[in-house]
Design an enzyme around this catalytic site. Structure first.
Site, PDB file in Angstrom:
ATOM      1  N   TYR A  51      39.303 -69.597  37.488  1.00 56.21           N
ATOM      2  CA  TYR A  51      39.285 -69.608  36.019  1.00 56.21           C
ATOM      3  C   TYR A  51      38.069 -70.366  35.512  1.00 56.21           C
ATOM      4  O   TYR A  51      37.427 -69.976  34.545  1.00 56.21           O
ATOM      5  CB  TYR A  51      40.570 -70.239  35.466  1.00 56.21           C
ATOM      6  CG  TYR A  51      40.686 -70.057  33.976  1.00 56.21           C
ATOM      7  CD1 TYR A  51      41.260 -68.897  33.457  1.00 56.21           C
ATOM      8  CD2 TYR A  51      40.186 -71.000  33.087  1.00 56.21           C
ATOM      9  CE1 TYR A  51      41.338 -68.697  32.087  1.00 56.21           C
ATOM     10  CE2 TYR A  51      40.252 -70.813  31.722  1.00 56.21           C
ATOM     11  CZ  TYR A  51      40.838 -69.659  31.224  1.00 56.21           C
ATOM     12  OH  TYR A  51      40.900 -69.455  29.867  1.00 56.21           O
ATOM     13  N   PHE A 111      20.763 -51.773  14.655  1.00 55.62           N
ATOM     14  CA  PHE A 111      21.635 -51.156  15.637  1.00 55.62           C
ATOM     15  C   PHE A 111      23.061 -51.294  15.111  1.00 55.62           C
ATOM     16  O   PHE A 111      23.389 -52.280  14.448  1.00 55.62           O
ATOM     17  CB  PHE A 111      21.504 -51.779  17.037  1.00 55.62           C
ATOM     18  CG  PHE A 111      22.376 -51.049  18.028  1.00 55.62           C
ATOM     19  CD1 PHE A 111      22.031 -49.782  18.459  1.00 55.62           C
ATOM     20  CD2 PHE A 111      23.581 -51.585  18.466  1.00 55.62           C
ATOM     21  CE1 PHE A 111      22.857 -49.071  19.316  1.00 55.62           C
ATOM     22  CE2 PHE A 111      24.404 -50.887  19.324  1.00 55.62           C
ATOM     23  CZ  PHE A 111      24.048 -49.617  19.748  1.00 55.62           C
ATOM     24  N   THR A 112      23.894 -50.315  15.406  1.00 62.54           N
ATOM     25  CA  THR A 112      25.226 -50.216  14.785  1.00 62.54           C
ATOM     26  C   THR A 112      26.025 -51.513  14.886  1.00 62.54           C
ATOM     27  O   THR A 112      26.389 -52.099  13.869  1.00 62.54           O
ATOM     28  CB  THR A 112      26.015 -49.063  15.428  1.00 62.54           C
ATOM     29  OG1 THR A 112      26.004 -49.237  16.845  1.00 62.54           O
ATOM     30  CG2 THR A 112      25.381 -47.715  15.090  1.00 62.54           C
ATOM     31  N   ASP A 128      17.098 -58.575  20.995  1.00 64.74           N
ATOM     32  CA  ASP A 128      18.129 -57.710  21.572  1.00 64.74           C
ATOM     33  C   ASP A 128      17.508 -57.185  22.863  1.00 64.74           C
ATOM     34  O   ASP A 128      16.708 -56.260  22.864  1.00 64.74           O
ATOM     35  CB  ASP A 128      18.486 -56.571  20.615  1.00 64.74           C
ATOM     36  CG  ASP A 128      19.621 -55.706  21.170  1.00 64.74           C
ATOM     37  OD1 ASP A 128      19.800 -55.695  22.405  1.00 64.74           O
ATOM     38  OD2 ASP A 128      20.313 -55.047  20.377  1.00 64.74           O
ATOM     39  N   LYS A 185      23.499 -51.700  30.093  1.00 64.02           N
ATOM     40  CA  LYS A 185      22.287 -50.868  30.065  1.00 64.02           C
ATOM     41  C   LYS A 185      21.372 -51.303  31.222  1.00 64.02           C
ATOM     42  O   LYS A 185      21.637 -50.973  32.362  1.00 64.02           O
ATOM     43  CB  LYS A 185      21.584 -50.986  28.701  1.00 64.02           C
ATOM     44  CG  LYS A 185      22.503 -51.103  27.481  1.00 64.02           C
ATOM     45  CD  LYS A 185      23.268 -49.869  27.125  1.00 64.02           C
ATOM     46  CE  LYS A 185      24.273 -49.998  25.986  1.00 64.02           C
ATOM     47  NZ  LYS A 185      23.980 -50.703  24.784  1.00 64.02           N
ATOM     48  N   ARG A 245      23.057 -39.139  16.282  1.00 67.81           N
ATOM     49  CA  ARG A 245      22.428 -40.345  15.774  1.00 67.81           C
ATOM     50  C   ARG A 245      21.739 -39.948  14.472  1.00 67.81           C
ATOM     51  O   ARG A 245      20.556 -39.629  14.438  1.00 67.81           O
ATOM     52  CB  ARG A 245      21.402 -40.909  16.766  1.00 67.81           C
ATOM     53  CG  ARG A 245      22.019 -41.824  17.829  1.00 67.81           C
ATOM     54  CD  ARG A 245      22.629 -43.043  17.202  1.00 67.81           C
ATOM     55  NE  ARG A 245      23.189 -43.987  18.178  1.00 67.81           N
ATOM     56  CZ  ARG A 245      24.404 -44.539  18.065  1.00 67.81           C
ATOM     57  NH1 ARG A 245      25.212 -44.192  17.081  1.00 67.81           N
ATOM     58  NH2 ARG A 245      24.831 -45.421  18.927  1.00 67.81           N
ATOM     59  N   PHE A 266      31.166 -43.343  13.320  1.00 66.11           N
ATOM     60  CA  PHE A 266      30.763 -42.274  14.244  1.00 66.11           C
ATOM     61  C   PHE A 266      31.652 -42.199  15.477  1.00 66.11           C
ATOM     62  O   PHE A 266      31.782 -41.139  16.083  1.00 66.11           O
ATOM     63  CB  PHE A 266      29.293 -42.445  14.668  1.00 66.11           C
ATOM     64  CG  PHE A 266      29.000 -43.761  15.331  1.00 66.11           C
ATOM     65  CD1 PHE A 266      28.737 -44.892  14.576  1.00 66.11           C
ATOM     66  CD2 PHE A 266      28.990 -43.872  16.710  1.00 66.11           C
ATOM     67  CE1 PHE A 266      28.484 -46.110  15.182  1.00 66.11           C
ATOM     68  CE2 PHE A 266      28.730 -45.084  17.325  1.00 66.11           C
ATOM     69  CZ  PHE A 266      28.479 -46.208  16.557  1.00 66.11           C
TER      70      PHE A 266
END
Ligand SMILES: *Cc1c(COP(=O)(O)O)cnc(C)c1O
Length: 463
Positions: free
Chosen positions: A78, A130-131, A221, A264, A388, A455
């Site tokens: 943990y 970005f969303t 980002d 990613k 998009r 979306f």
């Protein structure tokens, strides 16, 4: 006739296949019914009904034998898991930030940094939204302001660094609202919504200079920063001979911290982190992560997931890997260009973006041309892509009106190390088929609209 000799030497994927996952083919009739049931939204399809899945490169990566071996070394304590310390050490080695807070994925990090740094009434400039990033900025009381160069909104501009920040726009904003209303600028590398377009080293350096003089921080980002590093290496003077690892670290060195979606660049299926140099922000983030994600040494992840991410960092910076990664995207994009199908240029890092506004120029934006095109490609071949455009852009948080983005695109996203060039051929041929029959295609109407990030779950019917 003799078989024609090649005009160039081919390249191949720098790996061989050890485990295979069979693909399922379906009939056209099956797909017509499946997409209707999914409300013409490819996010609502069952993956079982998909042949080649190019919906996203997020969490769809194939892990290596080295990463899978690391999964067995998961220390599921943990607190104080050894995988956390390895991840922290590799983050410091490859990204160069001081402190690490693991999160379940990128948006977990966005949530934490937005809540800590943004006050009601603040402004957060960024090189295109970005969303999830914008959603968290707005929830924290901030207003996003787009400061990307105009070229980014033009699918035909050949600018090599369409992700660049427009310094004049940034300066104008600082003059208008005052630096004390801007906690940080959100800089993405590469810019997903602009078509996977990179930012140049020269530009980020200039942004650093401008923001430093006003006491404004830069939060990167870093989701696809390795792909960005490859574009710097191949397109920016002075970087041809630098290693991808060195370029990545230099890029990060001009920023104060980063949010990261490990799903990613990091070649894993789940995970993310927040990295920061400021000790006070780190202390607050460590406090918050316990409430929302998990203890600060696991942040919602299993020990084995952190191990896989740490090993992914070592693999993503290998030159032959990144060359073939971007090379595959280029291979698909170049085929479509050769067939004169309108796509965003230059070809981006993680995806080829079809210009739905041009391809379906007879369908007005309020009838969702990109949403329609993605549904048509699915029906043709079972290849899944995503919208998009106007659906992704959502509604203005103040006026409630639909945002009308200049770009109305279908994203054909390539998972890392998953598909071969033959899959790219099949995909390109399906897009060509739909393109040749485009005049017969009609638009859609929205019949269900969710309140947040619409979306993902919106439903449509054929007009
Ligand atoms: C995917 C993504 C995110 C969000 O990350 P998740 O892991 O999906 O939460 C943030 N920024 C960019 C540019 C992304 O592509």
């Amino acid at each position: 006739m003799p078989y024609p000799k090649p005009t160039r030497r081919s390249w191949a994927e720098p790996f061989k296949i050890k485990v295979v996952e069979p693909l399922k083919t379906t009939t056209r009739q099956h797909r017509v019914e499946a997409i209707e049931e999914a409300g013409y939204n490819t996010f609502l399809l069952r993956s079982e009904d998909v042949y080649i899945d190019l919906l996203t490169d997020s969490g769809t990566n194939a892990m290596s034998d080295y990463q899978w071996a690391g999964m067995m070394l998961g220390d599921e304590a943990y607190a104080g898991s050894k995988n956390f310390y390895y991840l922290e050490a590799n983050m410091q080695k490859y990204y160069g930030y001081k402190y690490l807070v693991p999160t379940h994925q990128g948006r977990g990090a966005e949530h934490i940094i937005s809540q800590i740094m943004i006050k009601q009434g603040d402004y957060i400039p960024g090189n295109m939204y970005f969303t999830t990033t914008r959603e968290h900025q707005e929830r924290a009381g901030g207003a996003f302001v787009d400061v990307i160069i105009d070229d980014a909104h033009d699918p035909e501009s050949p600018h090599p660094f369409k992700g660049n920040v427009d310094l004049q726009k940034l300066e104008d904003l600082i003059k208008k609202v005052g630096a004390n209303k801007i906690p940080y600028i959100s800089v993405a590398a590469t810019v997903n919504m602009a078509g996977g377009q990179p930012i140049s080293m020269e530009n980020i350096k200039a942004v650093r200079k401008l923001t430093s003089s006003h006491g404004i921080k830069i939060i990167l980002d870093a989701t696809r920063a390795v792909e960005n590093a490859y574009f710097i290496k191949t397109r920016e003077k002075g970087y041809e001979r630098k290693s991808i690892a060195a370029i990545l670290k230099e890029l990060c060195s001009y920023t104060d911290g980063a949010t990261m979606s490990g799903k990613k660049d990091l070649l894993v299926n789940i995970g993310g982190f927040l990295a920061i140099n400021d000790r006070e922000i780190f202390d607050e983030a460590r406090n918050m992560v316990v409430v929302f994600e998990g203890l600060h040494t696991y942040g919602g992840l299993a020990g084995r997931d952190m191990e896989a991410m740490a090993r992914g960092m070592e693999e993503m910076t290998k030159e032959d890997y990144i060359r073939s990664r971007i090379g595959q995207v280029e291979y698909l994009g170049q085929k479509l260009i050769d067939w004169e199908i309108p796509i965003v240029r230059p070809i981006g890092g993680h995806a080829v973006f079809l210009d739905a506004k041009k391809i379906l120029e007879h369908i007005p934006q309020d009838k969702f041309p990109a949403q329609t095109l993605a549904a048509e490609i699915y029906v043709d071949s079972g290849v899944r892509t995503m919208e998009r455009g106007i659906v992704s852009a959502g509604r203005d948080s103040k006026t409630g009106e639909n945002r009308h983005p200049k770009l109305e695109l279908v994203r054909v996203t390539i998972p890392r190390r998953v598909y071969t060039q033959a899959h790219m051929d099949v995909t390109a041929e399906s897009i060509l088929e739909v393109y040749e029959n485009r005049k017969k295609i009609r638009g859609l109407k929205m019949v269900y609209e969710p309140k947040h990030l619409r979306f993902f779950q919106a439903r449509f019917e054929k007009i």
